[in-house]
Write a protein that holds these residues in place. Structure first.
Motif, PDB file in Angstrom:
ATOM      1  N   ASN A 173      54.358  40.923  75.476  1.00 13.71           N
ATOM      2  CA  ASN A 173      55.588  41.701  75.623  1.00 13.71           C
ATOM      3  C   ASN A 173      56.382  41.747  74.323  1.00 13.71           C
ATOM      4  OD1 ASN A 173      57.393  43.229  77.391  1.00 13.71           O
ATOM      5  ND2 ASN A 173      58.823  41.542  77.066  1.00 13.71           N
ATOM      6  N   GLN A 174      56.403  40.648  73.573  1.00 17.17           N
ATOM      7  CA  GLN A 174      57.101  40.648  72.289  1.00 17.17           C
ATOM      8  C   GLN A 174      56.520  41.700  71.349  1.00 17.17           C
ATOM      9  OE1 GLN A 174      57.844  36.868  70.343  1.00 17.17           O
ATOM     10  NE2 GLN A 174      57.879  35.784  72.317  1.00 17.17           N
ATOM     11  N   ASP A 175      55.182  41.771  71.286  1.00 17.60           N
ATOM     12  CA  ASP A 175      54.543  42.784  70.430  1.00 17.60           C
ATOM     13  C   ASP A 175      54.847  44.199  70.921  1.00 17.60           C
ATOM     14  OD1 ASP A 175      52.922  41.734  68.160  1.00 17.60           O
ATOM     15  OD2 ASP A 175      52.061  40.485  69.739  1.00 17.60           O
ATOM     16  N   ARG A 176      54.775  44.386  72.243  1.00 20.84           N
ATOM     17  CA  ARG A 176      55.003  45.715  72.798  1.00 20.84           C
ATOM     18  C   ARG A 176      56.438  46.193  72.534  1.00 20.84           C
ATOM     19  NH1 ARG A 176      57.352  47.478  77.173  1.00 20.84           N
ATOM     20  NH2 ARG A 176      57.624  45.383  78.022  1.00 20.84           N
ATOM     21  N   VAL A 177      57.412  45.317  72.796  1.00 22.76           N
ATOM     22  CA  VAL A 177      58.816  45.690  72.596  1.00 22.76           C
ATOM     23  C   VAL A 177      59.120  45.911  71.116  1.00 22.76           C
ATOM     24  CG1 VAL A 177      61.195  44.876  72.826  1.00 22.76           C
ATOM     25  CG2 VAL A 177      59.593  44.573  74.716  1.00 22.76           C
ATOM     26  N   ALA A 178      58.544  45.070  70.251  1.00 19.94           N
ATOM     27  CA  ALA A 178      58.752  45.243  68.803  1.00 19.94           C
ATOM     28  C   ALA A 178      58.189  46.576  68.329  1.00 19.94           C
ATOM     29  CB  ALA A 178      58.108  44.085  68.041  1.00 19.94           C
ATOM     30  N   ASP A 179      56.997  46.953  68.837  1.00 21.10           N
ATOM     31  CA  ASP A 179      56.409  48.245  68.467  1.00 21.10           C
ATOM     32  C   ASP A 179      57.314  49.398  68.902  1.00 21.10           C
ATOM     33  OD1 ASP A 179      54.164  47.179  67.261  1.00 21.10           O
ATOM     34  OD2 ASP A 179      52.934  47.263  69.081  1.00 21.10           O
ATOM     35  N   GLN A 180      57.860  49.308  70.126  1.00 21.20           N
ATOM     36  CA  GLN A 180      58.751  50.363  70.616  1.00 21.20           C
ATOM     37  C   GLN A 180      60.009  50.462  69.762  1.00 21.20           C
ATOM     38  OE1 GLN A 180      59.426  49.205  74.694  1.00 21.20           O
ATOM     39  NE2 GLN A 180      57.576  50.205  75.441  1.00 21.20           N
ATOM     40  N   TYR A 181      60.579  49.301  69.425  1.00 22.42           N
ATOM     41  CA  TYR A 181      61.798  49.268  68.614  1.00 22.42           C
ATOM     42  C   TYR A 181      61.571  49.902  67.237  1.00 22.42           C
ATOM     43  CZ  TYR A 181      65.327  47.248  65.532  1.00 22.42           C
ATOM     44  OH  TYR A 181      66.297  47.068  64.590  1.00 22.42           O
ATOM     45  N   VAL A 182      60.488  49.493  66.578  1.00 22.03           N
ATOM     46  CA  VAL A 182      60.206  49.998  65.223  1.00 22.03           C
ATOM     47  C   VAL A 182      59.865  51.488  65.262  1.00 22.03           C
ATOM     48  CG1 VAL A 182      58.541  49.882  63.321  1.00 22.03           C
ATOM     49  CG2 VAL A 182      59.568  47.793  64.228  1.00 22.03           C
ATOM     50  N   THR A 183      59.083  51.922  66.255  1.00 23.06           N
ATOM     51  CA  THR A 183      58.742  53.340  66.355  1.00 23.06           C
ATOM     52  C   THR A 183      59.983  54.194  66.581  1.00 23.06           C
ATOM     53  OG1 THR A 183      56.559  52.833  67.246  1.00 23.06           O
ATOM     54  CG2 THR A 183      57.401  55.044  67.641  1.00 23.06           C
ATOM     55  N   TYR A 225      66.768  42.495  75.533  1.00 22.91           N
ATOM     56  CA  TYR A 225      65.821  43.517  75.098  1.00 22.91           C
ATOM     57  C   TYR A 225      64.405  43.195  75.570  1.00 22.91           C
ATOM     58  CZ  TYR A 225      64.254  47.338  72.107  1.00 22.91           C
ATOM     59  OH  TYR A 225      63.729  48.517  71.646  1.00 22.91           O
ATOM     60  N   LEU A 226      64.087  41.901  75.590  1.00 20.98           N
ATOM     61  CA  LEU A 226      62.766  41.474  76.079  1.00 20.98           C
ATOM     62  C   LEU A 226      62.725  41.463  77.604  1.00 20.98           C
ATOM     63  CD1 LEU A 226      62.110  38.566  73.572  1.00 20.98           C
ATOM     64  CD2 LEU A 226      60.845  40.724  73.709  1.00 20.98           C
ATOM     65  N   ASN A 227      63.885  41.654  78.238  1.00 22.50           N
ATOM     66  CA  ASN A 227      63.983  41.734  79.700  1.00 22.50           C
ATOM     67  C   ASN A 227      63.443  40.482  80.385  1.00 22.50           C
ATOM     68  OD1 ASN A 227      64.813  43.069  82.010  1.00 22.50           O
ATOM     69  ND2 ASN A 227      62.840  44.053  82.329  1.00 22.50           N
ATOM     70  N   GLY A 228      63.674  39.329  79.739  1.00 21.75           N
ATOM     71  CA  GLY A 228      63.269  38.078  80.352  1.00 21.75           C
ATOM     72  C   GLY A 228      61.807  37.726  80.201  1.00 21.75           C
ATOM     73  N   ASP A 229      60.986  38.623  79.636  1.00 22.12           N
ATOM     74  CA  ASP A 229      59.552  38.361  79.453  1.00 22.12           C
ATOM     75  C   ASP A 229      59.311  37.983  77.991  1.00 22.12           C
ATOM     76  OD1 ASP A 229      56.823  38.291  79.275  1.00 22.12           O
ATOM     77  OD2 ASP A 229      56.483  40.329  80.039  1.00 22.12           O
ATOM     78  N   TYR A 230      59.108  36.675  77.728  1.00 20.70           N
ATOM     79  CA  TYR A 230      58.960  36.192  76.357  1.00 20.70           C
ATOM     80  C   TYR A 230      57.494  36.019  75.954  1.00 20.70           C
ATOM     81  CZ  TYR A 230      63.829  35.028  77.339  1.00 20.70           C
ATOM     82  OH  TYR A 230      65.150  35.088  77.703  1.00 20.70           O
TER      83      TYR A 230
END
Length: 202
Positions: free
Chosen positions: A173-183, A164-169
């Motif tokens: 990126n963690q904040d961005r992906v978490a925001d997308q997931y929660v939204t 899900y993080l697409n290899g970018d830890y």
């Protein structure tokens, strides 16, 4: 007189047999329904809506060619056939309340794991600002707020999967992906926190 009775009885038996065959030949029509995935849905909750239990999870996945039963998306249309009987299988995700032991947290719009504090394996110094108290609250529950926390396949501050993080830890990126997931799943971090309080995961 005897011949007339014999003919009458024969005609009656023939008619009854024909009617019986017609009745046996009938079959119940399938009652398939189209369902649109809503925010917060999982295959388990959808099966609960239609069958009152999770027995339909694998049948729904098979009917709709879902490769990963832990990944469905908001707006996706699913065909639900309640006349089919599915054989329930064991999964690694909870289907009701939070479990005391740690379980694997799947990809978006799926069930998640209870909070587990894992020992960090790498120190990440870049820390992105947290703009929501609910977001910070969930981060503390999931990882103690650590961007470098690891727990099996779960990585970082919000315990997301590597794929899900697409290899970018990175923290950004963690904040961005978490925001997308929660939204996508809850609409807001406050709603995600409310769900976490009720279920022990988000």
């Amino acid at each position: 007189m005897k011949s007339f009775k014999t003919l009458l009885l024969s005609a009656t038996l023939t008619t009854a047999a024909t009617a019986g065959l017609l009745f046996v030949g009938q079959s119940k029509a399938s009652a398939a329904t189209t369902y649109t995935v809503a925010t917060g849905d999982t295959l388990s909750t959808i099966a609960q809506k239609f069958a009152g239990n999770t027995d339909l999870v694998n049948q729904i996945a098979t009917t709709n060619n879902i490769q990963d039963i832990n990944m469905i998306f908001v707006g996706e249309q699913l065909t639900i056939d309640t006349d089919q009987t599915a054989t329930p299988v064991q999964t690694t995700t909870p289907v009701v309340a939070a479990q005391p032991a740690a379980v694997q947290k799947p990809a978006p719009v799926v069930q998640a794991q209870p909070a587990v504090q894992a020992a960090p394996v790498q120190q990440i110094t870049a820390v992105a600002p947290t703009t929501s108290s609910a977001k910070e609250w969930i981060a503390q529950k999931e990882s103690g707020g650590s961007y470098s926390a690891r727990n099996g396949q779960m990585i970082g501050r919000y315990q997301l999967t590597a794929s899900y993080l697409n290899g970018d830890y990175s923290a950004t990126n963690q904040d961005r992906v978490a925001d997308q997931y929660v939204t996508s799943r809850y609409g807001s971090w406050d709603a995600a926190k409310s769900f976490w309080l009720s279920n022990g995961w988000y």
